[in-house]
Write an enzyme that holds these catalytic residues in place. Structure first.
Site, PDB file in Angstrom:
ATOM      1  N   GLU A 117       0.842  -1.204   0.000  1.00 38.86           N
ATOM      2  CA  GLU A 117       0.000   0.000   0.000  1.00 38.86           C
ATOM      3  C   GLU A 117       0.870   1.245   0.000  1.00 38.86           C
ATOM      4  O   GLU A 117       2.027   1.191   0.406  1.00 38.86           O
ATOM      5  CB  GLU A 117      -0.843   0.048   1.298  1.00 38.86           C
ATOM      6  CG  GLU A 117      -1.791  -1.105   1.439  1.00 38.86           C
ATOM      7  CD  GLU A 117      -2.258  -1.291   2.876  1.00 38.86           C
ATOM      8  OE1 GLU A 117      -2.146  -0.347   3.696  1.00 38.86           O
ATOM      9  OE2 GLU A 117      -2.721  -2.399   3.181  1.00 38.86           O
ATOM     10  N   CYS A 177       9.500  45.856  11.623  1.00 41.34           N
ATOM     11  CA  CYS A 177       9.673  47.261  11.307  1.00 41.34           C
ATOM     12  C   CYS A 177       8.413  47.952  11.814  1.00 41.34           C
ATOM     13  O   CYS A 177       7.306  47.571  11.442  1.00 41.34           O
ATOM     14  CB  CYS A 177       9.808  47.428   9.793  1.00 41.34           C
ATOM     15  SG  CYS A 177       9.489  49.114   9.235  1.00 41.34           S
ATOM     16  N   LYS A 221       2.175   4.508   1.643  1.00 40.94           N
ATOM     17  CA  LYS A 221       2.273   4.995   3.011  1.00 40.94           C
ATOM     18  C   LYS A 221       1.903   6.472   2.979  1.00 40.94           C
ATOM     19  O   LYS A 221       2.648   7.301   2.446  1.00 40.94           O
ATOM     20  CB  LYS A 221       3.692   4.807   3.545  1.00 40.94           C
ATOM     21  CG  LYS A 221       3.835   5.152   5.003  1.00 40.94           C
ATOM     22  CD  LYS A 221       5.218   4.746   5.491  1.00 40.94           C
ATOM     23  CE  LYS A 221       5.411   4.982   6.972  1.00 40.94           C
ATOM     24  NZ  LYS A 221       5.073   6.295   7.433  1.00 40.94           N
ATOM     25  N   LYS A 269      10.750   3.180   2.849  1.00 40.03           N
ATOM     26  CA  LYS A 269      10.731   4.645   2.715  1.00 40.03           C
ATOM     27  C   LYS A 269      11.416   5.080   1.422  1.00 40.03           C
ATOM     28  O   LYS A 269      12.517   4.616   1.121  1.00 40.03           O
ATOM     29  CB  LYS A 269      11.473   5.271   3.906  1.00 40.03           C
ATOM     30  CG  LYS A 269      10.761   5.085   5.236  1.00 40.03           C
ATOM     31  CD  LYS A 269       9.583   6.022   5.322  1.00 40.03           C
ATOM     32  CE  LYS A 269       9.187   6.398   6.710  1.00 40.03           C
ATOM     33  NZ  LYS A 269       9.939   7.266   7.486  1.00 40.03           N
TER      34      LYS A 269
HETATM   35  S1  IVH Z   1      -0.122  -0.006   8.755  1.00 40.76           S
HETATM   36  C1  IVH Z   1       1.101  -1.740  13.202  1.00 40.76           C
HETATM   37  N1  IVH Z   1      -0.575   1.172   6.476  1.00 40.76           N
HETATM   38  O1  IVH Z   1       2.665   4.990   8.994  1.00 40.76           O
HETATM   39  C2  IVH Z   1       1.125  -0.493  12.402  1.00 40.76           C
HETATM   40  N2  IVH Z   1       0.353   2.470   8.227  1.00 40.76           N
HETATM   41  O2  IVH Z   1       5.282   4.481  10.422  1.00 40.76           O
HETATM   42  C3  IVH Z   1       0.262  -0.650  11.197  1.00 40.76           C
HETATM   43  N3  IVH Z   1       0.727   4.815   7.649  1.00 40.76           N
HETATM   44  O3  IVH Z   1       1.609   4.679  12.333  1.00 40.76           O
HETATM   45  C4  IVH Z   1       0.400   0.514  10.307  1.00 40.76           C
HETATM   46  N4  IVH Z   1      -0.054   4.691   5.598  1.00 40.76           N
HETATM   47  O4  IVH Z   1       0.279   6.236  10.765  1.00 40.76           O
HETATM   48  C5  IVH Z   1      -0.115   1.319   7.737  1.00 40.76           C
HETATM   49  N5  IVH Z   1      -1.061   2.076   4.401  1.00 40.76           N
HETATM   50  C6  IVH Z   1      -0.617   2.227   5.647  1.00 40.76           C
HETATM   51  C7  IVH Z   1      -0.141   3.459   6.133  1.00 40.76           C
HETATM   52  C8  IVH Z   1       0.335   3.532   7.444  1.00 40.76           C
HETATM   53  C9  IVH Z   1       0.469   5.478   6.518  1.00 40.76           C
HETATM   54  C10 IVH Z   1       1.341   5.413   8.855  1.00 40.76           C
HETATM   55  C11 IVH Z   1       0.655   5.031  10.134  1.00 40.76           C
HETATM   56  C12 IVH Z   1       1.698   4.349  10.975  1.00 40.76           C
HETATM   57  C13 IVH Z   1       2.950   4.878  10.365  1.00 40.76           C
HETATM   58  C14 IVH Z   1       4.065   3.896  10.622  1.00 40.76           C
END
Ligand code: IVH
Length: 663
Positions: free
Chosen positions: A112, A419, A114, A307
């Site tokens: 997915e 100013c 992020k 990342k």
């Molecule tokens: S799964 C157990 N899926 O990234 C944690 N997180 O660095 C499961 N995030 O805290 C997280 N997109 O806020 C997941 N497709 C996605 C995401 C996602 C953004 C954020 C989320 C998480 C952080 C982790």
């Protein structure tokens, strides 16, 4: 009554359907005007029949009373974060660990985007949205329910009655981020550094009405439900079916090579998305397998955040210059050797203030890394100290204004240097530009170049002078012809008819943006009334705090302001609100102070507040000796006891309605 009820339920369903199409499917079937018309029809009906308002009504998303702070709530299950990987190698290591634990040759993964936003946990019970909590420290977070209720992308009602927790990311689009910052700039407020910070800031508003004004979006990425679904992909499908926005770019792959290929395909493509992503999330797809792989103390072992390298460029700081803003704030700007970054050439980056320069340790001549925040705003990220030649020089904040040479001033405890010369030509230009802007007097053709010429030639020394410009004077300016001169004079003349709200915004009162202008125009109707209002009176208006109230009073007392307003009056600029929405209600609360407490069953609190105001009353947040009425809903709490102590008149919700209706 029956017909109204039927129409209201139709409208609620229809509008919620359009919200779903817009926010979850990204595929609206009607235009904004038509949508607004439906909402207005529903609002009008709800106003007539407040008791018929449905709990899932889309009109509820306007926010309620401000609160003093957030309550900390424990998560049902820990909200962990993800382990990060930055290279193909690290992704392969992750896959190897997973395969070893599962003792299999190949694993199926969901991949997915992020989303770079703020994680939220949403709780639903009996099909109703119950609570929203921020991630916090992963064990407990802040209860931001009232703010999240204003997010149209999040359903208030779902057709699934078992308890369910949905987790996902709240975020802002690049456009909305730019809009918010633009507005903050116009209000003299500090801007947000990136969309993620802006989202966090919006969710942490103590006044949910402010959150409601920002278009926060949401993507669900996890769900905990009673149903026995076997795969993460099926959970996402389930959420989608129940109308949660789920990012459409998730895919399932067998084996890590295909996963890596998909991740790589997004490295460039992500810049075309209207929101920020900082990587991809790779998750073991089968939930039973996730259980086997398990967790470390901090992260799930079954997932990895891959990342993307942040899109950066290196360049050289040729110089650090300062800019003078409308309110006199001095902002240091790095002038850069032009460099191409994420779609455009960058040659300047704001360094915000001296503290930021100190934090970065940046000197003139330094080589630096730059990045774009929200894909838009260039920022200096860090200095490459290893490449220093010794020729670099420190930036020294000038002691005098570069535009007017007056001595600069830094107030105790403030980072900003200012100013203070109200006649400083740089400030004058910015104020005139603000006055002529679209939300203000909307004077077409009065851009930077024109304003600079007018000020530099001494034709105007404030925006009041605009109305006394003559054809003979303007045509003398460089590059002005007969037609363009006539056009600009016509545009200036036309602006005299603008409404009070635009005029008030155009004045450029410190801390007063478009929203404050609206509130002032609604409550005062004429400039004269507002000019005479003391701070104590201003503070009683909702959303006007003490700082803004003080700033408004100071503004109108200022001799320079009085002079400019005098010119505008002579010129015949409109200073009354033309579209005064006359209240047709009987003024049963005229001059009275009303407090509302407890949960109202037939209407949203905002609705009740509006009714009080339309009936001539003032809504206050706390009970005091000066309170005239207390309206009590369910579970009223301590305010009721206090009110009884002061002998305040108590109204039940029903009595209140009778009062405002029949009164
Ligand atoms: S799964 C157990 N899926 O990234 C944690 N997180 O660095 C499961 N995030 O805290 C997280 N997109 O806020 C997941 N497709 C996605 C995401 C996602 C953004 C954020 C989320 C998480 C952080 C982790």
């Amino acid at each position: 009554m029956k017909a109204a009820e039927k129409r209201m339920s139709e409208l609620t369903r229809e509008i919620n359907e359009h919200n779903y199409r817009y926010y979850s499917e990204g595929n609206p079937v009607i235009g904004d005007t038509e949508y607004d018309r439906l909402v207005k029809e529903l609002k009008d009906l709800e106003e007539k029949f407040p008791l018929l308002r449905r709990p899932d009504s889309p009109t509820q998303r306007v926010g309620g009373q401000p609160i003093d702070g957030f309550v900390t709530v424990r998560h049902l299950r820990p909200m962990l974060s993800l382990d990060n990987g930055y290279s193909r190698e690290e992704v392969c290591d992750f896959d190897q660990r997973v395969r070893k634990l599962l003792e299999v040759a190949q694993v199926e993964y969901t991949v997915e985007l992020k989303i770079d936003g703020v994680a939220l946990s949403l709780i639903y019970q009996s099909g109703r949205f119950l609570r929203a909590i921020t991630r916090g420290d992963g064990i407990q977070g802040d209860d931001v329910t009232e703010n999240v209720r204003t997010i149209s992308a999040i359903p208030l009602q779902i057709d699934y009655t078992d308890p369910i927790e949905v987790r996902g990311e709240a975020y802002l689009s690049h456009d909305e981020f730019a809009r918010i910052n633009h507005q903050r700039e116009s209000e003299g407020e500090p801007v947000f550094v990136n969309p993620r910070n802006a989202t966090a800031g919006s969710l942490k508003q103590l006044d949910s009405k402010e959150t409601a004004r920002r278009k926060i979006l949401f993507f669900a990425w996890a769900g905990f439900l009673t149903e026995d679904l076997k795969e993460h992909r099926l959970v996402l499908d389930f959420l989608r079916k129940h109308r949660f926005p789920v990012n459409p770019q998730s895919r399932v792959f067998k084996g890590i090579d295909a996963v890596m290929e998909y991740c790589n395909s997004w490295e460039e493509q992500r810049h075309t998305l209207p929101y920020d992503t900082d990587g991809m999330v790779i998750k073991v797809n089968h939930l039973a397998w996730q259980d086997v792989v398990g967790f470390t103390s901090k992260n799930p072992r079954w997932a990895l955040a891959y990342k993307f390298p942040a899109e950066q460029a290196t360049t050289r700081v040729k110089d650090i210059v300062v800019q003078v803003g409308r309110l006199g704030t001095i902002t240091p700007i790095a002038e850069l050797e032009p460099v191409f970054l994420s779609g455009s050439t960058v040659s300047r980056a704001s360094l915000h203030n001296q503290d930021e320069i100190k934090r970065l340790g940046v000197k003139i001549g330094d080589r630096v890394f730059i990045e774009k925040a929200g894909e838009i705003i260039p920022q200096v990220i860090r200095v490459i100290a290893e490449l220093r030649t010794g020729e670099e020089t420190d930036f020294v904040m000038p002691e005098n204004c570069p535009a007017c040479a007056s001595r600069l001033h830094q107030a105790e405890g403030e980072v900003a240097v200012r100013c203070l010369n109200i006649r400083c030509p740089a400030q004058v230009k910015e104020r005139v530009l603000h006055f002529a802007g679209r939300d203000a007097m909307d004077i077409e053709g009065l851009g930077t170049e024109m304003v600079t010429a007018l000020v530099d030639k001494g034709l105007i020394s404030d925006f009041g002078d605009l109305y006394f410009l003559t054809y003979e004077k303007v045509i003398e300016l460089d590059r002005m012809a007969k037609k363009s001169t006539e056009n600009i004079l016509a545009a200036i003349a036309k602006s005299k008819e603008r409404d009070l709200v635009n005029f008030l915004f155009g004045l450029g009162i410190r801390h007063a943006g478009t929203r404050a202008a609206e509130i002032l125009a609604e409550n005062f109707f004429t400039l004269e009334e507002l000019e005479q209002a003391p701070a104590e009176k201003l503070i009683t208006l909702r959303e006007i705090g003490p700082v803004l109230a003080e700033s408004i009073v100071d503004f109108f007392q200022d001799a320079e302001t009085r002079k400019v307003i005098g010119k505008l009056k002579i010129a015949g600029v409109n200073m009354v609100q033309k579209e005064k929405k006359a209240s047709t209600r009987k003024q049963v609360f005229a001059g009275k102070s009303v407090v509302i407490t407890g949960i109202l069953e037939g209407m949203a609190r905002s609705e009740a507040e509006r009714l009080v105001k339309e009936s001539g009353g003032r809504v206050s947040g706390s009970v005091s000796q000066k309170t005239d009425y207390l309206v009590v809903g369910k579970d009223p709490g301590s305010k009721l006891d206090k009110a009884r102590g002061f002998g305040v008149k108590i109204l039940t919700e029903e009595e209140f309605l009778e009062f405002v209706r029949g009164g």
